[in-house]
Motif scaffolding. Structure first.
Motif, short mmCIF file in Angstrom:
data_model
loop_
_atom_site.label_atom_id
_atom_site.label_comp_id
_atom_site.label_asym_id
_atom_site.label_seq_id
_atom_site.Cartn_x
_atom_site.Cartn_y
_atom_site.Cartn_z
N ASN A 88 -8.34 -1.05 -16.74
CA ASN A 88 -8.74 0.28 -16.29
C ASN A 88 -9.30 0.25 -14.87
N GLN A 89 -9.53 -0.93 -14.37
CA GLN A 89 -10.15 -1.08 -13.05
C GLN A 89 -9.25 -1.95 -12.18
N PRO A 90 -9.38 -1.83 -10.88
CA PRO A 90 -8.56 -2.69 -10.01
C PRO A 90 -8.95 -4.15 -10.15
N ASP A 91 -7.98 -5.01 -9.92
CA ASP A 91 -8.21 -6.45 -10.03
C ASP A 91 -9.21 -6.90 -8.96
N THR A 92 -10.21 -7.65 -9.38
CA THR A 92 -11.25 -8.14 -8.46
C THR A 92 -10.86 -9.47 -7.83
N GLY A 93 -9.68 -9.95 -8.15
CA GLY A 93 -9.22 -11.20 -7.56
C GLY A 93 -9.24 -12.37 -8.51
N ASP A 94 -9.95 -12.26 -9.64
CA ASP A 94 -10.01 -13.38 -10.57
C ASP A 94 -9.06 -13.22 -11.75
N GLY A 95 -8.34 -12.09 -11.85
CA GLY A 95 -7.37 -11.89 -12.92
C GLY A 95 -7.95 -11.46 -14.24
N ASN A 96 -9.26 -11.23 -14.30
CA ASN A 96 -9.92 -10.82 -15.53
C ASN A 96 -9.73 -9.32 -15.72
N THR A 97 -9.36 -8.89 -16.95
CA THR A 97 -9.13 -7.47 -17.23
C THR A 97 -10.22 -6.83 -18.08
N VAL A 98 -11.36 -7.49 -18.25
CA VAL A 98 -12.44 -6.97 -19.09
C VAL A 98 -13.30 -6.00 -18.29
N ASP A 99 -13.48 -4.79 -18.83
CA ASP A 99 -14.43 -3.82 -18.30
C ASP A 99 -15.57 -3.76 -19.30
N VAL A 100 -16.71 -4.32 -18.94
CA VAL A 100 -17.83 -4.50 -19.87
C VAL A 100 -18.29 -3.17 -20.46
N GLN A 101 -18.34 -2.11 -19.67
CA GLN A 101 -18.79 -0.82 -20.19
C GLN A 101 -17.84 -0.29 -21.27
N VAL A 102 -16.55 -0.41 -21.03
CA VAL A 102 -15.57 0.03 -22.02
C VAL A 102 -15.70 -0.81 -23.28
N GLU A 103 -15.85 -2.11 -23.13
CA GLU A 103 -15.97 -3.00 -24.30
C GLU A 103 -17.21 -2.69 -25.12
N ARG A 104 -18.33 -2.43 -24.46
CA ARG A 104 -19.56 -2.09 -25.18
C ARG A 104 -19.41 -0.79 -25.95
#
Length: 131
Positions: A84-100
């Motif tokens: 849901n968010q642009p890639d920060t460069g590390d390839g991680n797709t976790v959005d902590v707020q959405v997950e919580r």
């Protein structure tokens, strides 16, 4: 006429298992929020419930001796989530707020399933006691 747990408890016994697995998966997503190249996963509830009710597990079949043996940790209904968010460069797709938020929603749905299951069991107890 014999009564089975499947008839007596309905779908609630299966929903608890699916909700518990989803909790584990969402917690794993949150725990790996800073892990490079980690891909957030989630469970498609209807697919996982259908698999739980049928008793099927996920496996790949070898149709030829030259095929590789494939082992996967993906179970029925498990999918990778689109970022849901642009890639920060590390390839991680976790959005902590959405997950919580999803974790809290799943926790409430788990509690609702537990309440339904408890009421079914209470009804069976009354029937056994003849009340």
């Amino acid at each position: 006429m014999a009564i089975t747990f499947e008839k007596a408890l309905g779908v609630h016994q299966h929903t608890l298992g699916v909700r518990a697995k989803r909790s584990e998966m969402l917690a794993s997503n949150i725990a790996n929020a800073d892990t490079p190249h980690y891909k957030a996963r989630d469970i498609n509830f209807s697919d996982a419930l259908a698999a739980a009710k049928s008793g099927k597990s996920f496996s790949l079949e070898k149709t030829n001796q030259k095929h590789f043996s494939m082992q996967t940790d993906l179970q029925p209904g498990v999918k990778y989530r689109n970022a849901n968010q642009p890639d920060t460069g590390d390839g991680n797709t976790v959005d902590v707020q959405v997950e919580r938020n999803l974790f809290m929603q799943n926790s409430m749905e788990y509690q609702a399933s537990m309440t339904f299951l408890n009421s079914k069991i209470a009804g069976l107890r009354k029937a056994i006691k003849g009340q």
